[in-house]
Each structure stands twice: as structure tokens, then as C-alpha cells.
Design an enzyme around this catalytic site. Structure first.
Site, PDB file in Angstrom:
ATOM      1  N   LYS A  79       7.599   1.240  11.242  1.00 20.77           N
ATOM      2  CA  LYS A  79       6.456   0.682  10.519  1.00 20.77           C
ATOM      3  C   LYS A  79       6.181  -0.729  11.028  1.00 20.77           C
ATOM      4  O   LYS A  79       7.106  -1.514  11.217  1.00 20.77           O
ATOM      5  CB  LYS A  79       6.790   0.666   9.019  1.00 20.77           C
ATOM      6  CG  LYS A  79       5.668   0.225   8.098  1.00 20.77           C
ATOM      7  CD  LYS A  79       6.106   0.312   6.629  1.00 20.77           C
ATOM      8  CE  LYS A  79       4.979  -0.042   5.673  1.00 20.77           C
ATOM      9  NZ  LYS A  79       5.393   0.077   4.252  1.00 20.77           N
ATOM     10  N   SER A 154       2.323   2.936   1.286  1.00 20.10           N
ATOM     11  CA  SER A 154       1.777   2.188   2.404  1.00 20.10           C
ATOM     12  C   SER A 154       2.344   2.609   3.762  1.00 20.10           C
ATOM     13  O   SER A 154       1.727   2.325   4.791  1.00 20.10           O
ATOM     14  CB  SER A 154       2.030   0.688   2.219  1.00 20.10           C
ATOM     15  OG  SER A 154       3.416   0.405   2.274  1.00 20.10           O
ATOM     16  N   SER A 178       6.056   3.370  -1.613  1.00 19.89           N
ATOM     17  CA  SER A 178       5.478   3.411  -0.265  1.00 19.89           C
ATOM     18  C   SER A 178       6.230   4.269   0.759  1.00 19.89           C
ATOM     19  O   SER A 178       5.729   4.461   1.868  1.00 19.89           O
ATOM     20  CB  SER A 178       5.326   1.997   0.291  1.00 19.89           C
ATOM     21  OG  SER A 178       4.242   1.356  -0.300  1.00 19.89           O
TER      22      SER A 178
END
Lengths: 486, 97
Positions: A79, A154, A178
Site C-alpha cells: 500500500k 482504504s 481498511s
């Protein structure tokens, strides 16, 4: 053999059996990325040159008969909120569009030292603020199961990359859901660790008192293996206590006979998708067949958790985002008349709408005269939510719930209504406030879209939820379902 | 809690955010909606409840006060939009009168 479809453990074994090379594994991932990522858009930055260098280094060690780290030579997606030396790290924000960190996050350092192959950096909601990856400052990511739908967020890019076999596993962060929500929406496994289990050093802070780091994998056995290397104290993160790291890969082999699983009535609410409700109840039945005892429980303050979270999170966001002042790193608009103009112009151009909303809510909640009514009150409610779980865990070992009220929704469906977006987190936020660990695993399809279940464990008891998840996957094949990519 | 456009402008100013008048109107509606939702906290009796600010149970984590070289001082300074001779360059804050 379709190498990209292998699990982490299959890749691990195959490298040792010399069935294929790390170079071939890496190539298989990049081929998959080249075929599908212009539609899915999971990656923000590819790290092709370095990835092949890392892969070839692993292959040379294999050729020489040297012993390998378990994660060595296996491609991973990260990420884009984790700092990576010499590899652009944006947090999907325009304010960091050209930021190249001179240091690695602790977990990235662990992976590099292990000899992992870093494929690239994946998309997210800007600074992890959102639940759909639509708040990315660059572009939204699509769900591999249906390109017109969100992958969740997210950590949507990290989840979509693994779901589309564009990486064997990935790293994400989970503050209010997330990792768990995108794992559910994309039909893969994802672990939110207990607060403090994995170092946050070098991972950009969103809500410091809640942020956690965790892996996505194609199954729970893979996650158990990864966790053995990610977990543990770090002198660079003072919130990581010296709690022993379990041998997760061994622990998960035990059966779950006699395990007590709580089913909280507050998580089966009016308005939730009937298919989701049925999926969770079917899973409960499966756990009973495996010898667990399912017990009805109550977590009475569940309904207040989202409200407390959306005071605590923005308050900490308003403080954490203050570092973006156009002086030390990132975007700096210097054509205004004075210092204040630099702040205002850089932040205006650099931050997206959701970041600005949260900064303003937090600034308001923390401003003179409102602290007791908002922030202090929210922290007190946080205590009530935490106590609910403490009470429940006197009775049960783990808690089983849905991850989200419905399967993945359409891109654009909720983007104009921030509150509707916040309420998507209703089942993941309470455990975040309590600092618990949570595992999201696939448990079936509803209207041809994957739906996950959530297993919540006591703090630092990752081993028990991983064990329950792994035993569930040994007895079912929901986790084997893959999207048909077009 | 309904926020007026003036209040949104004031919050934006405190938060060092520049917002246009159209944005102010949009944010006034959205922020009011969020604040109305969190109002439900007010109804909870928390008279004798300690606040939870963190869950680690750790307090005052310290280490020996010794210098550890990062080895990347130059690279860190080089991240700044403007830098010179190992220093971050910022605009002057005080004017000569």
C-alpha cells in the site's frame, strides 16, 4: 502452470523444489498487471527494475544451494502509505505526488531484508481516509469481480491486486476497517492486527491511536506465515509492547472443538443485506459442525461506535495533517505574498475533499469550548465499547460478525454523501476502538459478489482467529473462488 | 449542530485551509450532517467513565538518551522543496520595520 495463481505457501514450496524461479514468479505477476491493471488500476507505481533484481538475487541463492528466508523471492504489493526508500510514496495524495522517502518503514525493511520482491505500490483513499478507494488523489480502483464496483477501502489497491493475482500477498493498513472491508469486497483474506502488534514506524499516520498494519493473502495459512515476520516490538514505535509472537503457522493446525464463538445480536440489524445475514449464519453453522459452540451475546454500545470514531479519527487527522505545511517535504506553492499563503495554497492544491472535511471536523471538535463535548465524550464512549468486548470475552473466545452490511457497491454511489460512506464501517469500527484483532475471510457469493465474515479476537490473540479461519478454509472452498477477469 | 458558512470559514482559517465560497456552502451542509450524527454521543451518560485515549497499557516508554546517527540527514533535508548547505530554506517570518 499459471504461476500468478499460486498461493504464497505454494510459491514458497515450488521455489525450494525448483519447479520455477523467483524471476518467473515475478514475470507472471507483471504479465498479469500488464493484462488487467489498466482496467483495475490497483497499482500507483510499479517497481519493475528493482523487483527483477530482487528476484534474480533470490534465484542465485537457490542455484548455489543457500538457505532462503521464507518470504524470499516471493512478489508482494505494498500500500502506498508505507515509506519505501527510493520508491515514490504518495499516500495517494497530490501533496506527496513526487515524494521519494530516504528510509523504509520497519515492515518494509523486514521484507527487504528477507529478500522479498517488491512489485510496486498500491492505490488507497488519500492518507487512508475512506472506505472505497474513490478518495484517491489519482484515480479510483475497480473491484476485480465487477469493474463498475468499488474494491472497498482504504486499502483497495492492495486487496484488488491480490484478488486479481497481481501479487502473492500484500500489505495494507486498518484503522476503522481498511483491511477487513476490502478483503470482504474482493473475496480474499485480510488481517487487522491488535493495536501495537506490528510496528507503524514509517507508515504515514492517520489516526495514531487506532492505526494498524496487516497483510492480505489468498488464504489464512499464508497470512499466518507472513505474520510470524511482521509481528513484534520495534524500538522505533513506542506503542509495540514486548508481547511474545506466536508460531501462527503451527497454532492454526489445531482443530476448533470446544471453541466458544459469540454471535452479537447488535450486528444483525434492520436494513442489512439478507444475503449477507444468511452468509454469516451459514458460517456459524459450519463452525458448529467443526465442533465450536456458537453463543448469542450482546455488545450494547455498538450503535455508538461510529459516532465516537468520527470524532476521534478527524481529531487525530487534523493534528497529523498539520505537518503538511509546504516546508519540509511535498508540494509547496511559493508564489503567494507571505508564509500564510504558502500554507493555504499548498494545502488547498494538495489535499482532496475528504481530507479537508476530516481536518475541519477535527479542528472544530478540538477547538476551544468544544473539547469536552466532542473529543473527551468520544473517548469515554470508547471506554464503553471496549468494556462491552471485555465482558463478552469472559464468555467466548472469538466473536463472529458480518464485515459490511452489503456486498461491494457501485463506483460513485456514495461519494457525494460522506455520512453514508462512514456508516459502511458500522461492523468494523467497534473492534478498532477496542484495539482488537480481526480477520476477514470469504464466506460465499451474494449476487455474484464476494461476501466475507469477520472473526474478532482478544488483543494479541491473533492465533485463535487465524486458527478458526484456517480450519474454516480447510472445510470449505469459498476462498478458492476467483473473479473472471476481462 | 448546524454550522453556518461563517463558522465553516472560521474553522477553515484555524485549520490553514483556503476554501472558496461555493466550497464553504458545500462543507457547511456536509459537516453539519456529520456533527448532527455524532450528537448522539451527548445522550450517553458518561459521568463516571474514564476516557480511553489508547489501549496499549504502556506508559512512559523510554530508552537510553544516546545519540544514534540516522545516516540520512542529507537525504532528509534534500526532501525539502527548498534547501541550501544542509538547511531547509523557508521564507522570512519577520519584517524589518
Amino acid at each position: 502452470m499459471e504461476l500468478h495463481k499460486l498461493t504464497l505457501l505454494e510459491a514458497f514450496q515450488g521455489l525450494r523444489d525448483k519447479k520455477f524461479t523467483s524471476h518467473q514468479l515475478t514475470e507472471a505477476c507483471f504479465e498479469q498487471i500488464k493484462k488487467y491493471d489498466d482496467k483495475i488500476k490497483a497499482y500507483l507505481t510499479l517497481n519493475e527494475a528493482e523487483a527483477y533484481t530482487q528476484a534474480d538475487a533470490a534465484d542465485q541463492k537457490i542455484a548455489k544451494g543457500e538457505s532462503l528466508h521464507p518470504l524470499e523471492g516471493i512478489p508482494v504489493a505494498i500500500k502506498d502509505i508505507f515509506c519505501t526508500t527510493n520508491l515514490r510514496t504518495t499516500s495517494a495524495s497530490k501533496i506527496l505526488e513526487n515524494y521519494v522517502p530516504p528510509f523504509d518503514a520497519t515492515v518494509v525493511k523486514i521484507l527487504r531484508e528477507a529478500g522479498a520482491v517488491i512489485l510496486g505500490k498500491t492505490n488507497l483513499d488519500e492518507f487512508a481516509m475512506g472506505g472505497s478507494t474513490e478518495n484517491s488523489g489519482f484515480w479510483p480502483t475497480s473491484n476485480p469481480w465487477d469493474y463498475s464496483r468499488v474494491p472497498g477501502g482504504s486499502s483497495g489497491g492492495s486487496a484488488a491486486a491480490v484478488a486479481a493475482d497481481m501479487g502473492f500477498y500484500s500489505l495494507g493498513t486498518d484503522t476503522g476497517g481498511s483491511i477487513r472491508e476490502p478483503a470482504s469486497f474482493c473475496g480474499i483474506s485480510g488481517l487487522k492486527v491488535s493495536y501495537g502488534r506490528v510496528s507503524r514506524y514509517g507508515v504515514m499516520a492517520m489516526t495514531s491511536s487506532l492505526d494498524t498494519i496487516g497483510p492480505f493473502g489468498k488464504n489464512v495459512a499464508d497470512i499466518a506465515m507472513i505474520m510470524e515476520y511482521l509481528a513484534g516490538p520495534d524500538s522505533k514505535d513506542a506503542t509495540t509492547p514486548p508481547v511474545v509472537v506466536d508460531n501462527y503457522s503451527e497454532e492454526i493446525k489445531q482443530d476448533i472443538k470446544g471453541l466458544k464463538i459469540g454471535l452479537p445480536k447488535e450486528y444483525f440489524v434492520e436494513g442489512m443485506d439478507e444475503g449477507v445475514r444468511q452468509t454469516v449464519l451459514n458460517a456459524a453453522k459450519k463452525f458448529e459442525e467443526l465442533g465450536a459452540e456458537v453463543i448469542d451475546i450482546s455488545l450494547p454500545h455498538t450503535d455508538l461506535a461510529v459516532a465516537a470514531y468520527y470524532v476521534i479519527c478527524p481529531s487525530e487527522v487534523s493534528s497529523n495533517m498539520a505537518r503538511f505545511d509546504g516546508m519540509r517535504y511535498g508540494l509547496s506553492k511559493r508564489d503567494g505574498k507571505d508564509l500564510l499563503d504558502i500554507y493555504l495554497d499548498s494545502r488547498r492544491e494538495g489535499f482532496g475533499a475528504e481530507v479537508k472535511r476530516r481536518i475541519m471536523i477535527g479542528t472544530y471538535a478540538l477547538s476551544a469550548g468544544y473539547y469536552d463535548a466532542y473529543y473527551k465524550k468520544a473517548m469515554q464512549v470508547r471506554t464503553l465499547v471496549r468494556q462491552d468486548f471485555e465482558e463478552a470475552y469472559k464468555q467466548v473466545d472469538i466473536i463472529l460478525t458480518p464485515v459490511a452490511p452489503a456486498p461491494a457497491y457501485k463506483l460513485g454511489e456514495k461519494i457525494g454523501d460522506p455520512l453514508a460512506m462512514y456508516l459502511e464501517d458500522v461492523f468494523t469500527i467497534p473492534a478498532s476502538l477496542a484495539g482488537l484483532c480481526g480477520l476477514s475471510i470469504p464466506a460465499g457469493l451474494v449476487s455474484e459478489l464476494p461476501v466475507g465474515i469477520q472473526l474478532l479476537g482478544k488483543r494479541f490473540d491473533e492465533k485463535t482467529i487465524l486458527r478458526a479461519g484456517h480450519q474454516f478454509q480447510l472445510a470449505t472452498d469459498y476462498h478458492l473462488a476467483k473473479p473472471e477477469l476481462k | 449542530m448546524k454550522l453556518s458558512q461563517e463558522e465553516v470559514e472560521h474553522i477553515a482559517k484555524l485549520a490553514r485551509l483556503r476554501v472558496t465560497s461555493e466550497e464553504t456552502e458545500k462543507y457547511a451542509g456536509q459537516l453539519s450532517g456529520i456533527l448532527e450524527y455524532v450528537e448522539k454521543l451527548a445522550a450517553v451518560d458518561t459521568a463516571n467513565i474514564e476516557p480511553t485515549s489508547q489501549v496499549t497499557g504502556l506508559t512512559n516508554v523510554t530508552r537510553e538518551d544516546e545519540i544514534i546517527e540516522s545516516g540520512i540527514s542529507e537525504e532528509l533535508v534534500a526532501c525539502a522543496p527548498q534547501h541550501q548547505d544542509g538547511y531547509v530554506v523557508i521564507p522570512k517570518i519577520f519584517e524589518n520595520k
